[in-house]
Design an enzyme around this catalytic site. Structure first.
Site, short mmCIF file in Angstrom:
data_model
loop_
_atom_site.label_atom_id
_atom_site.label_comp_id
_atom_site.label_asym_id
_atom_site.label_seq_id
_atom_site.Cartn_x
_atom_site.Cartn_y
_atom_site.Cartn_z
N HIS A 45 12.13 0.43 -1.49
CA HIS A 45 11.80 -0.79 -0.75
C HIS A 45 12.31 -1.95 -1.60
CE1 HIS A 45 8.75 0.86 2.16
NE2 HIS A 45 8.82 1.84 1.31
N SER A 89 10.73 2.98 4.54
CA SER A 89 11.29 3.77 3.43
C SER A 89 12.65 4.36 3.76
CB SER A 89 10.38 4.95 3.10
OG SER A 89 9.17 4.52 2.61
N HIS A 123 8.03 12.38 -2.13
CA HIS A 123 8.61 11.08 -1.76
C HIS A 123 10.13 11.19 -1.65
CE1 HIS A 123 9.10 6.79 -1.36
NE2 HIS A 123 9.87 6.74 -2.43
N TYR A 165 -1.84 0.91 -0.37
CA TYR A 165 -2.05 1.81 -1.52
C TYR A 165 -1.50 1.25 -2.83
CZ TYR A 165 2.77 3.34 -0.49
OH TYR A 165 4.11 3.36 -0.24
N ALA A 180 8.70 5.36 8.01
CA ALA A 180 8.91 6.79 7.81
C ALA A 180 7.56 7.46 8.10
CB ALA A 180 9.33 7.06 6.38
N HIS A 221 2.43 -2.10 0.73
CA HIS A 221 1.44 -1.21 1.33
C HIS A 221 0.07 -1.42 0.68
CE1 HIS A 221 5.40 0.68 1.68
NE2 HIS A 221 4.97 1.24 2.79
N MET A 249 1.70 5.53 6.42
CA MET A 249 0.86 4.67 5.58
C MET A 249 1.14 3.18 5.77
SD MET A 249 1.27 6.90 2.08
CE MET A 249 1.28 8.70 2.12
N SER A 250 1.73 2.83 6.90
CA SER A 250 2.08 1.41 7.08
C SER A 250 1.93 0.99 8.53
CB SER A 250 3.53 1.19 6.62
OG SER A 250 4.43 1.83 7.52
#
Ligand code: HPA
Length: 296
Positions: free
Chosen positions: A66, A35, A258, A90, A118, A88, A222-223
């Site tokens: 992205h 990100s 975000h 999600y 990030a 991702h 989250m990645s």
């Protein structure tokens, strides 16, 4: 068509797009940008752009920031393939889709991948805008991308592509040493820390962050973890670099957004670009020395 065939079709297509020039056609180092970290792609010279949407079977990112394309060219004079944007879990993609691009990079014959992301800082020594090398990870995504039948063809059938394999050194110590040297030369200080992956998309609660800290996590995001697992399945060396875009929930004095993550990423991306421009040639030189050693 099997997943393996889809990956090969995408890899073949990409090989065609990378053009006739030998160097570009045979990158050995891949970079995945997280990100707000797109500036690294701007440092690539003599670039060829391949939007994800044009690559067969390739998943497309739905997240702001992205942009979703491959940038192939030279970084510090070395052929690289950069993924500007990732998908991702999600977003609703399956684990197989999330790791599809990494499988394609593996089939292109890469040896090393640099995964950037990030993250929220859990370790109280971290500050916003800091780059941290991943020393290890904790997978709390709730799945492993290798669940299901083992596709041994992703490996060499002997040391890689195995059903069960070692994850003691998921993030290469050798690469971390090179990264530390490159950072010193750039006048940057790099901490190392443990990255914990959650599925998101909501940020964590303060209680979750306290629990993650007790588990030994320094960073939360989250990645990255699914990509690291499949990269290791294929025998690729992995370097993980995280940009602390915010202090994690409950540590931060403010609520998370975000926009905050994206802005902090944007501020540090030039520092990351500088680091990678210095680091990539040293990784390339080390790979060449190893290859020469193997042939001797
Ligand atoms: N939590 C999870 N993922 C993140 C964060 C966070 O605080 N910051 C950036 N990605």
């Amino acid at each position: 068509m099997t997943y393996f065939d889809q990956v090969n079709e995408a890899a073949e297509f990409l090989r065609g797009q990378l053009g006739g020039e030998q160097g570009r056609r045979a990158p050995r180092i891949g970079i995945v940008l997280g990100s707000g970290l797109g500036a690294v792609a701007e440092a690539v010279t003599d670039p060829v752009f391949v939007p994800y949407g044009t690559i067969p079977h390739f998943p497309q990112s739905t997240v702001e920031g992205h942009s979703g394309r491959i940038v192939a060219g030279l970084l510090g004079g070395v052929p690289v393939i950069v993924m500007q944007g990732r998908v991702h879990y999600y977003e609703g993609y399956t684990p197989a889709q999330v790791t599809f691009p990494m499988r394609v990079l593996g089939r292109l014959g890469l040896e090393t991948v640099i995964l950037t992301n990030a993250s929220g800082g859990i370790n109280s020594n971290y500050h916003v805008g800091q780059l941290v090398l991943l020393s290890d990870h904790i997978n709390l995504l709730g799945f492993n991308p290798l669940n299901g039948p083992n596709e041994a063809r992703f490996g060499d059938g002997k040391k890689t592509g195995l059903r069960f394999f070692d994850m003691t050194e998921a993030y290469s110590v050798e690469l971390r040493t090179l990264a530390q040297s490159a950072a010193r030369e750039e006048g940057q200080a790099l901490h190392e820390g443990v990255y914990l992956a959650t599925s998101g998309p909501s940020f964590e609660t303060p209680a979750e962050i306290r629990a993650f800290r007790a588990l030994g996590a320094d960073l939360v995001g989250m990645s990255t973890v699914p990509e690291t697992i499949v990269a290791r399945h294929m025998g690729l060396r992995v370097l993980g670099i995280s940009c602390v875009t915010n202090l994690a929930a409950g540590i931060s004095a403010t609520h998370l957004s975000h926009e905050e993550v994206f802005e902090a990423g944007s501020r540090v991306q030039h520092q990351l670009a500088g680091l990678l421009q210095r680091l990539v040639p040293t990784i390339s030189a080390q790979q060449a020395r190893k290859q020469a050693g193997q042939q001797a």
